[in-house]
Design an enzyme around this catalytic site. Structure first.
Site: not given
Ligand code: ADP
Ligand code: BMX
Ligand code: ZN
Length: 317
Positions: A7, A10-11, A111-112, A140, A164, A174, A176
């Site tokens: 996985d 971002g962190t 996609n995660d 999100g 979204h 937004c 997006c």
């Protein structure tokens, strides 16, 4: 054979080896340090794979393949990470090919949130009910949908971006490009922002005493709620209402048997449930919601990696 899933967040990079029954064999986490750019991050991804193999006393040849859960946008079929906002410097990175060259076994990319949906479907709250939706309520709002027993990822793996879908056409813009998106009202970030606004206006609340360094989080609002704070109660009732509105739309689209809620905010599932469910009932066709259960996701932080590992059984030919 065993399955490996990475996985890429971002962190952090969270990597697991599981059996084909979903039993955890080994896991390892490294910080992503995304600011160092793709080359260094990919090096760390490889490192996590070697580490989980070593911990499990396995060889690469014991693996069916490797799966990667990546933030979008991406091209799952081609195995390319396009340009995720939280991975600076990543532009059209052929991640599946790079890892295949290293490990010489098949590598699948997805996609995660779709991976988390797959994991919950096979080994978690979805319990293999053929029509299943997973929603993550976190920084999100994201998600994934299993339709008739198969992950539905759309034309180019960007389906089920529930966060979204707009719930207010008069809403604010937004990032997006759309207006009044579901995640602008019901994500953890939104809940924290609503709290901050009220406190700025001078509302009395213990939230600001709980917040570290003055930075309010959704978690702080839930803690204040448990202490009987009035503002927190209002905000969380509002949060539950917004969730109900967004989930009602999802039900009208998918007519699922089970919806599982994951992500940090789903820790407050029991608190949110009564108003959320009442709102859903008021806003769906009875027939579309009939028999649908809304439950808390089961796999927690490992769902992305577990779902990534599963990609090699789901999409292998
Ligand atoms: P990410 O978005 O990085 O995947 P999470 O799934 O942990 O991370 O979601 C982060 C959000 O969840 C934040 O808004 C945070 O305040 C909120 N959160 C974390 N823990 C809790 C909790 N116990 N109760 C309510 N909200 C929580
Ligand atoms: C955003 C979007 C989705 C994601 C969702 C939840 C980005 C980086 N992410 O809507 O793809 O599924 O957030 O993500 O544009 P999380 O990191 O908050 O769990
Ligand atoms: Zn949006």
């Amino acid at each position: 054979k065993f399955l490996c899933g990475i996985d890429l967040g971002g962190t952090k990079i969270n990597t697991v080896i599981i059996t084909n029954k979903g039993e955890m064999v080994s896991s390892y986490t490294l910080p992503t340090l995304a600011h160092e750019g793709p080359e260094k991050v990919i090096q760390r991804m490889k490192e996590t794979v070697y580490k989980v193999l070593e911990d499990a006393k396995l060889d690469v040849s014991d693996l069916e393949g490797i799966g990667v859960a990546s933030p979008g946008p991406l091209d799952a079929k081609k195995g390319i990470v396009l340009n995720p906002p939280n991975l600076p410097g990543w532009i059209d990175i052929t991640l599946a090919k790079i890892l295949e060259d290293e490990f010489k076994i098949p590598v699948k990319l997805q996609n995660d949130a779709n991976c988390a949906a797959l994991a919950e479907y096979y080994f978690g709250a979805g319990n293999r009910t053929k029509n299943f939706v997973y929603i993550t309520i976190s920084t999100g709002i994201g998600g994934g949908a299993i339709i008739d027993g198969k992950l539905y990822d759309g034309a180019n793996s960007n389906a089920a971006e529930f966060g979204h879908a707009s719930i207010n056409f008069d809403g604010e813009k937004c990032q997006c490009g759309s207006y009044g998106c579901f995640e602008m009202y019901a994500s953890g970030t939104a809940l924290a922002n609503f709290a901050a606004k009220e406190i700025e206006k001078g509302r009395e609340s213990v939230i600001k005493d709980i917040a570290k360094d003055g930075k309010i989080t959704a978690k702080d609002v839930f803690e204040a709620y448990k202490m009987g704070d009035n503002l927190a109660k209002e905000l969380i009732e509002r949060e539950a209402f917004y969730l109900g509105v967004g989930i009602a739309n999802i039900i009208m689209n998918y007519n699922p048997e089970v919806i599982a809620l994951g992500g940090g905010v789903a820790n407050g599932f029991d608190i949110l449930y009564p108003i959320m469910i009442k709102t859903v009932e008021e806003r769906c066709y009875k027939a579309s919601f009939e028999g649908c259960k809304i439950v808390k996701a089961k796999l927690g932080q490992n769902s992305g990696a577990i779902g990534a590992a599963v990609l090699n059984i789901v999409f292998s030919k």
